[in-house]
Design a protein around this motif. Structure first.
Motif, PDB file in Angstrom:
ATOM      1  N   VAL A   1       8.739  14.989 -22.355  1.00 34.84           N
ATOM      2  CA  VAL A   1       8.644  13.716 -21.617  1.00 34.84           C
ATOM      3  C   VAL A   1       9.151  13.957 -20.195  1.00 34.84           C
ATOM      4  CG1 VAL A   1       9.413  11.338 -21.440  1.00 34.84           C
ATOM      5  CG2 VAL A   1       8.993  12.332 -23.677  1.00 34.84           C
ATOM      6  N   ALA A   2       8.317  13.558 -19.204  1.00 36.06           N
ATOM      7  CA  ALA A   2       8.739  13.618 -17.792  1.00 36.06           C
ATOM      8  C   ALA A   2       9.229  12.223 -17.397  1.00 36.06           C
ATOM      9  CB  ALA A   2       7.588  14.050 -16.906  1.00 36.06           C
ATOM     10  N   VAL A   3      10.455  12.166 -16.956  1.00 41.16           N
ATOM     11  CA  VAL A   3      11.071  10.882 -16.596  1.00 41.16           C
ATOM     12  C   VAL A   3      11.488  10.934 -15.117  1.00 41.16           C
ATOM     13  CG1 VAL A   3      12.901   9.234 -17.075  1.00 41.16           C
ATOM     14  CG2 VAL A   3      11.877  10.556 -18.949  1.00 41.16           C
ATOM     15  N   VAL A   4      11.007   9.922 -14.344  1.00 43.95           N
ATOM     16  CA  VAL A   4      11.365   9.835 -12.913  1.00 43.95           C
ATOM     17  C   VAL A   4      12.227   8.598 -12.713  1.00 43.95           C
ATOM     18  CG1 VAL A   4      10.515   9.654 -10.558  1.00 43.95           C
ATOM     19  CG2 VAL A   4       9.219  10.968 -12.265  1.00 43.95           C
ATOM     20  N   ILE A   5      13.439   8.812 -12.233  1.00 43.93           N
ATOM     21  CA  ILE A   5      14.370   7.713 -11.942  1.00 43.93           C
ATOM     22  C   ILE A   5      14.200   7.318 -10.466  1.00 43.93           C
ATOM     23  CG2 ILE A   5      16.746   6.940 -12.023  1.00 43.93           C
ATOM     24  CD1 ILE A   5      15.595   7.731 -14.743  1.00 43.93           C
ATOM     25  N   ILE A   6      13.721   6.089 -10.217  1.00 44.49           N
ATOM     26  CA  ILE A   6      13.481   5.621  -8.834  1.00 44.49           C
ATOM     27  C   ILE A   6      14.508   4.538  -8.503  1.00 44.49           C
ATOM     28  CG2 ILE A   6      11.807   4.625  -7.250  1.00 44.49           C
ATOM     29  CD1 ILE A   6       9.603   5.602  -9.144  1.00 44.49           C
ATOM     30  N   ASP A   7      15.318   4.830  -7.537  1.00 42.35           N
ATOM     31  CA  ASP A   7      16.359   3.874  -7.124  1.00 42.35           C
ATOM     32  C   ASP A   7      15.712   2.647  -6.465  1.00 42.35           C
ATOM     33  OD1 ASP A   7      18.555   2.515  -6.052  1.00 42.35           O
ATOM     34  OD2 ASP A   7      19.683   4.380  -5.862  1.00 42.35           O
ATOM     35  N   GLU A   8      16.251   1.498  -6.797  1.00 48.75           N
ATOM     36  CA  GLU A   8      15.728   0.242  -6.228  1.00 48.75           C
ATOM     37  C   GLU A   8      15.815   0.255  -4.703  1.00 48.75           C
ATOM     38  OE1 GLU A   8      16.437  -4.588  -6.729  1.00 48.75           O
ATOM     39  OE2 GLU A   8      18.082  -3.172  -7.050  1.00 48.75           O
ATOM     40  N   LYS A   9      16.828   0.908  -4.152  1.00 46.68           N
ATOM     41  CA  LYS A   9      17.004   0.940  -2.702  1.00 46.68           C
ATOM     42  C   LYS A   9      15.844   1.637  -2.022  1.00 46.68           C
ATOM     43  CE  LYS A   9      22.050   0.886  -3.003  1.00 46.68           C
ATOM     44  NZ  LYS A   9      23.299   1.634  -2.722  1.00 46.68           N
ATOM     45  N   MET A  10      15.289   2.684  -2.714  1.00 45.89           N
ATOM     46  CA  MET A  10      14.147   3.383  -2.128  1.00 45.89           C
ATOM     47  C   MET A  10      12.924   2.469  -2.063  1.00 45.89           C
ATOM     48  SD  MET A  10      14.467   7.126  -3.890  1.00 45.89           S
ATOM     49  CE  MET A  10      15.953   8.110  -3.737  1.00 45.89           C
ATOM     50  N   ILE A  11      12.753   1.653  -3.086  1.00 47.13           N
ATOM     51  CA  ILE A  11      11.611   0.728  -3.089  1.00 47.13           C
ATOM     52  C   ILE A  11      11.803  -0.339  -2.010  1.00 47.13           C
ATOM     53  CG2 ILE A  11      10.338  -0.948  -4.471  1.00 47.13           C
ATOM     54  CD1 ILE A  11      11.156   0.635  -6.957  1.00 47.13           C
ATOM     55  N   LEU A  12      13.035  -0.857  -1.975  1.00 56.33           N
ATOM     56  CA  LEU A  12      13.291  -1.925  -1.007  1.00 56.33           C
ATOM     57  C   LEU A  12      13.240  -1.426   0.431  1.00 56.33           C
ATOM     58  CD1 LEU A  12      16.186  -3.828  -2.830  1.00 56.33           C
ATOM     59  CD2 LEU A  12      13.777  -4.520  -2.618  1.00 56.33           C
TER      60      LEU A  12
ATOM     61  N   PHE B   1      10.837   9.538  -3.910  1.00 56.44           N
ATOM     62  CA  PHE B   1      10.840   8.941  -5.242  1.00 56.44           C
ATOM     63  C   PHE B   1      11.093   9.995  -6.328  1.00 56.44           C
ATOM     64  CE2 PHE B   1       8.474   4.639  -5.024  1.00 56.44           C
ATOM     65  CZ  PHE B   1       9.213   4.288  -3.898  1.00 56.44           C
ATOM     66  N   LEU B   2      10.921  11.262  -5.980  1.00 61.18           N
ATOM     67  CA  LEU B   2      11.074  12.354  -6.947  1.00 61.18           C
ATOM     68  C   LEU B   2      12.397  13.094  -6.794  1.00 61.18           C
ATOM     69  CD1 LEU B   2       7.446  13.790  -6.733  1.00 61.18           C
ATOM     70  CD2 LEU B   2       8.386  12.255  -8.463  1.00 61.18           C
TER      71      LEU B   2
ATOM     72  N   GLU C   1       1.831   9.123  -6.138  1.00 59.70           N
ATOM     73  CA  GLU C   1       2.350  10.484  -6.016  1.00 59.70           C
ATOM     74  C   GLU C   1       3.226  10.844  -7.227  1.00 59.70           C
ATOM     75  OE1 GLU C   1       4.340  10.763  -2.324  1.00 59.70           O
ATOM     76  OE2 GLU C   1       2.524  10.522  -1.107  1.00 59.70           O
ATOM     77  N   VAL C   2       3.994   9.863  -7.696  1.00 58.31           N
ATOM     78  CA  VAL C   2       4.819  10.106  -8.890  1.00 58.31           C
ATOM     79  C   VAL C   2       3.926  10.426 -10.083  1.00 58.31           C
ATOM     80  CG1 VAL C   2       6.408   9.026 -10.529  1.00 58.31           C
ATOM     81  CG2 VAL C   2       6.744   8.703  -8.066  1.00 58.31           C
ATOM     82  N   GLU C   3       2.848   9.635 -10.221  1.00 57.09           N
ATOM     83  CA  GLU C   3       1.912   9.898 -11.323  1.00 57.09           C
ATOM     84  C   GLU C   3       1.261  11.265 -11.162  1.00 57.09           C
ATOM     85  OE1 GLU C   3      -1.979   7.803 -13.467  1.00 57.09           O
ATOM     86  OE2 GLU C   3      -0.981   6.844 -11.731  1.00 57.09           O
ATOM     87  N   GLY C   4       0.941  11.620  -9.926  1.00 53.09           N
ATOM     88  CA  GLY C   4       0.364  12.943  -9.674  1.00 53.09           C
ATOM     89  C   GLY C   4       1.335  14.062 -10.020  1.00 53.09           C
TER      90      GLY C   4
ATOM     91  N   GLU D   1       0.831  -1.207   0.000  1.00 56.08           N
ATOM     92  CA  GLU D   1       0.000   0.000   0.000  1.00 56.08           C
ATOM     93  C   GLU D   1       0.868   1.261   0.000  1.00 56.08           C
ATOM     94  OE1 GLU D   1      -2.539  -0.350   3.344  1.00 56.08           O
ATOM     95  OE2 GLU D   1      -3.713  -2.017   2.518  1.00 56.08           O
ATOM     96  N   ILE D   2       1.955   1.241   0.774  1.00 52.58           N
ATOM     97  CA  ILE D   2       2.837   2.419   0.824  1.00 52.58           C
ATOM     98  C   ILE D   2       3.497   2.650  -0.533  1.00 52.58           C
ATOM     99  CG2 ILE D   2       4.916   3.355   1.881  1.00 52.58           C
ATOM    100  CD1 ILE D   2       4.160   1.837   4.438  1.00 52.58           C
ATOM    101  N   LEU D   3       3.983   1.558  -1.147  1.00 51.78           N
ATOM    102  CA  LEU D   3       4.649   1.684  -2.429  1.00 51.78           C
ATOM    103  C   LEU D   3       3.683   2.182  -3.506  1.00 51.78           C
ATOM    104  CD1 LEU D   3       7.148   1.324  -4.177  1.00 51.78           C
ATOM    105  CD2 LEU D   3       6.543  -1.095  -4.450  1.00 51.78           C
TER     106      LEU D   3
END
Length: 762
Positions: free
Chosen positions: A194-205, A107-108, A61-64, A53-55
């Motif tokens: 084009v809006a590109v968001v780079i999300i580090d795997e560490k932030m997800i984990l 994430f941003l 929020e990224v989509e927003g 749910e948090i992810l």
């Protein structure tokens, strides 16, 4: 004995009693393990769902964020400009406006906007040409041309590039890329921006770190096509192998795969699959703790219970085995062995009870005969001592009260000729009616038949010190009532004679003889009713010294009963001095007869080994018949005292030897747990009660106390001189139970065996 069938049956029973609650405990244990496992799985699923749910919130929020960019005026102005000149101010304003977005969502922190008309990349901190940006920030699997074509040159609608290897200013990492073309309604192959968001795997984990840190397992997030979004704790090939394994069901929320519990949830928004692998041993840590404690407690309880069962089985089987050995020894083994020991015992005990009842019934049937035989022996003077009379009376169930009273004879009159069967039958009936009449009058007497027409009656005094005159009046009144009753009821006429008072049970025969003389006198003089012995005339010219009196005198002296012998001599003297008027010649003959009695007694084996036998014979011979009877009686007393002392010394020597034999046997057999007074009595071949009284009389202590003393003395020696344990010493000195040994030792010595040994060592 401890390996007998009885022992095994007891032990099996105790083991079954132990096993039944153990089975219940095992079922409870399985239930607790299952519940603990379910709770752990449920907690893990809940935790994974919360992380999901948090992810998903962060991705929303990224989509927003991209939607906000789409409505940004400065950015729209820049996207729509077609001039070749660069709007530096507009670019700066746009960078200022979008800079704040990355401060609210980690994430941003790394994103950029590509403006196609300017061929420019805007980041929160700077602006780059694509080739310059690619120098510092690039994907390892995409070249510059591929990146510009696939990322910057295409139209993207909330598109996510799966996990890719990425270089950021020289640092290697893994990222996922969120891409959205601007404006949002771009449908061409290329879009203005084009809006590109780079999300580090560490932030997800980091959002799933609670699962990973807590359990030390692995976490895997994949998109709807199975491409990896984030992975930690495992390798990509392992995830692909698990997904392709037919035994793994991706639709199940939780399942065990290998040594891991795999929890799977699927997002309803974007189709992402969230999986977490938790090692079985970590998940079951609490359950294993419960398992360990349960096994320890259950095992310890079973071990203790088994030891207690062994002790109880041995303790309870010992008496049964002893009883079995006694039974088999007494009754032997049948040809066909019993099914079990309890059937053997129950059968023999039931047989014993049946025989005991038959014996009791037979004894009750024989009791009147035993009583009659006892009374006949009593009045004939066959008993040698008062103790012998009391023992026989107890066996015949007769109460002799104080041992004093009167003897009488009742004769049925009118039967001169008693040689026909009819007369004898009538006399038998008359005797029964006479006894019944006494019972109906409520008179408590002892009766026995004497011949066909006589009944002997013994009146025993119930008071300690009765008045002789009043007691004689009561007997006279009773006999008068009896004579009147039997005459009125049955037309039976009786005549009775009574002797003088007997003050000892050994004088009953004398009182009986006096009663016989009184009855003969009454019949001879034709007197009616009742006649007492002192009412007869003393016209006898012969002395009184019947053969039975002589035999009783010899028997009492040989038994060492001095007082009884004196009573017999007194009775003879009184009978001849007070009841008769003897001539001098008769007196000489009486004294000669009595001297002959003593000489015959001295020739018997009991006195032949006596050193002073000749002196005693000389004293008997020297008694002068012309001396007064009192003097003669005194000399006989002295001789009887000496002879009885000889018998007493012989008895004492025999008793001392027997006591010595008992002590030697006890000292030899004290370690035998089966040693009892009964065993000792068997060894010395004497009755148990006799041995008990004799040992107490000569030693002053009971045999049981003596046995304890012998065992404790040996225990003291072993405690001082050996290294045996207290339990070993207890068994070596004849105790089945160490607890009984400790209690006996402390009672006798004042301290426990262990304390005694410690005091000796100190």
């Amino acid at each position: 004995m401890k390996y007998s069938n009885v022992f095994r049956k007891f032990l099996i029973s105790y083991v079954i009693i132990l096993v039944i609650p153990s089975i219940g405990g095992y079922m409870s244990y399985l239930t607790s393990i299952s519940v603990t496992q379910s709770i752990s799985i449920e907690n893990s699923v809940t935790q994974l769902q919360k992380s999901q749910e948090i992810l998903e919130g962060r991705m929303a929020e990224v989509e927003g964020f991209t939607r906000q960019l789409a409505v940004n005026q400065e950015l729209n102005v820049l996207m729509n400009e077609r001039d070749n000149e660069t709007n530096v101010y507009g670019i700066w304003r746009t960078m200022e406006n979008v800079l704040t977005f990355g401060q609210t969502n980690d994430f941003l922190q790394n994103y950029y906007i590509y403006l196609a008309n300017y061929n420019l990349i805007l980041t929160p901190g700077s602006s780059y040409r694509p080739n310059h940006y690619y120098t510092d920030f690039r994907y390892n699997d995409l070249s510059l041309e591929e990146w510009m074509k696939d990322v910057l040159g295409k139209t993207h609608r909330s598109e996510i590039k799966p996990l890719s290897s990425y270089v950021s200013r020289g640092k290697q990492t893994s990222v996922i890329t969120y891409m959205q073309s601007l404006p949002l309604d771009s449908f061409n192959d290329s879009s203005p921006a084009v809006a590109v968001v780079i999300i580090d795997e560490k932030m997800i984990l980091s959002l799933l770190s609670s699962l990973n840190d807590r359990y030390g397992g692995w976490v895997h997030i994949s998109d709807a096509e199975g491409n990896t979004i984030a992975l930690q704790g495992s390798a990509e090939p392992d995830m692909m192998k698990m997904a392709s394994d037919s035994h793994f069901d991706p639709s199940r929320v939780s399942q065990f795969y290998g040594d891991d519990l795999v929890i799977t949830t699927r997002s309803d928004k974007n189709g992402w699959v969230y999986q977490a692998g938790i090692p079985r041993h970590v998940l079951m840590e609490n359950a294993n703790r419960i398992k360990g404690m349960t096994l320890l407690i259950t095992g310890g309880t079973l071990l203790i219970g088994l030891i207690v069962g062994l002790v109880l089985a041995y303790r309870n089987s010992v008496p049964i085995n002893r009883l079995l050995s006694v039974m088999k020894e007494q009754f032997g083994k049948d040809g066909s062995a019993p099914k079990n020991e309890f059937d053997f015992l129950s059968g023999n005990i039931a047989d014993m009870l049946t025989k005991n009842k038959l014996l009791e019934s037979e004894l009750n049937r024989q009791l009147p005969l035993v009583r009659d035989a006892f009374l006949k022996r009593l009045i004939s003077g066959e008993f040698k001592s008062r103790d012998e009379i009391l023992s026989a009376a107890e066996q015949a169930d007769i109460n002799l009260y104080q041992g004093t009273g009167y003897a009488g004879i009742v004769q049925i009159k009118g039967y001169a000729s008693m040689d026909s069967v009819e007369i004898l039958n009538e006399l038998n009936a008359s005797r029964l009616l006479l006894k019944q009449a006494l019972a109906e009058l409520g008179v408590d007497v002892l009766m026995t038949d004497m011949g066909s027409d006589k009944v002997v009656i013994l009146f025993f005094s119930k008071e300690t010190d009765p008045e002789i005159d009043r007691e004689k009046e009561d007997i006279t009144h009773t006999m008068e009532n009896l004579a009147l009753y039997v005459f009125n009821e049955y037309r039976i006429t009786i005549q009775s004679g009574f002797g003088n008072l007997f003050t000892s049970l050994t004088e009953v025969s004398l009182s009986f003889d006096q009663a016989n003389q009184a009855l003969e006198y009454a019949v001879y003089m034709n007197k009616k009713g009742m006649v007492w012995n002192n009412e007869t005339q003393t016209e006898n010219t012969t002395y009184y010294y019947p053969l039975d009196s002589e035999q009783r005198l010899i028997g009492t002296i040989r038994a060492g009963e001095l007082e009884e012998a004196k009573r017999i001599v007194d009775a003879i003297i009184v009978q001849n001095m007070e009841q008769r008027e003897l001539s001098m010649e008769m007196k000489h003959q009486l004294v000669g007869e009595m001297k002959g009695t003593f000489l015959k007694l001295l020739d018997q084996k009991a006195f032949t080994e006596y050193a002073s036998i000749e002196n005693v014979k000389r004293r008997v011979i020297d008694i002068g018949s012309s001396e007064p009877l009192e003097t003669i009686k005194a000399e006989f007393y002295e001789i009887m005292e000496e002879l009885c002392s000889v018998i007493a010394n012989k008895k004492k020597d025999a008793h001392i030897q027997m006591i010595k034999q008992i002590k030697e046997y006890t000292a030899k057999m004290y370690s035998d747990t089966e040693l009892t007074l009964y065993r000792v009595a068997e060894h010395v071949e004497r009755p148990e009660k006799y041995i008990s009284q004799l040992f107490k009389e000569f030693t002053g202590v009971n045999f049981s106390d003596h046995l304890i003393k012998v065992r404790m003395d040996q225990a003291v020696i072993l405690l001082k001189e050996s290294n045996y344990t207290v339990d070993d010493i207890a068994s070596r000195v004849g105790y089945n139970s160490s607890h009984s040994f400790r209690r006996a030792f402390k009672r006798l010595n004042g301290i426990s065996p262990s304390v005694f040994r410690q005091s000796v060592d100190d």
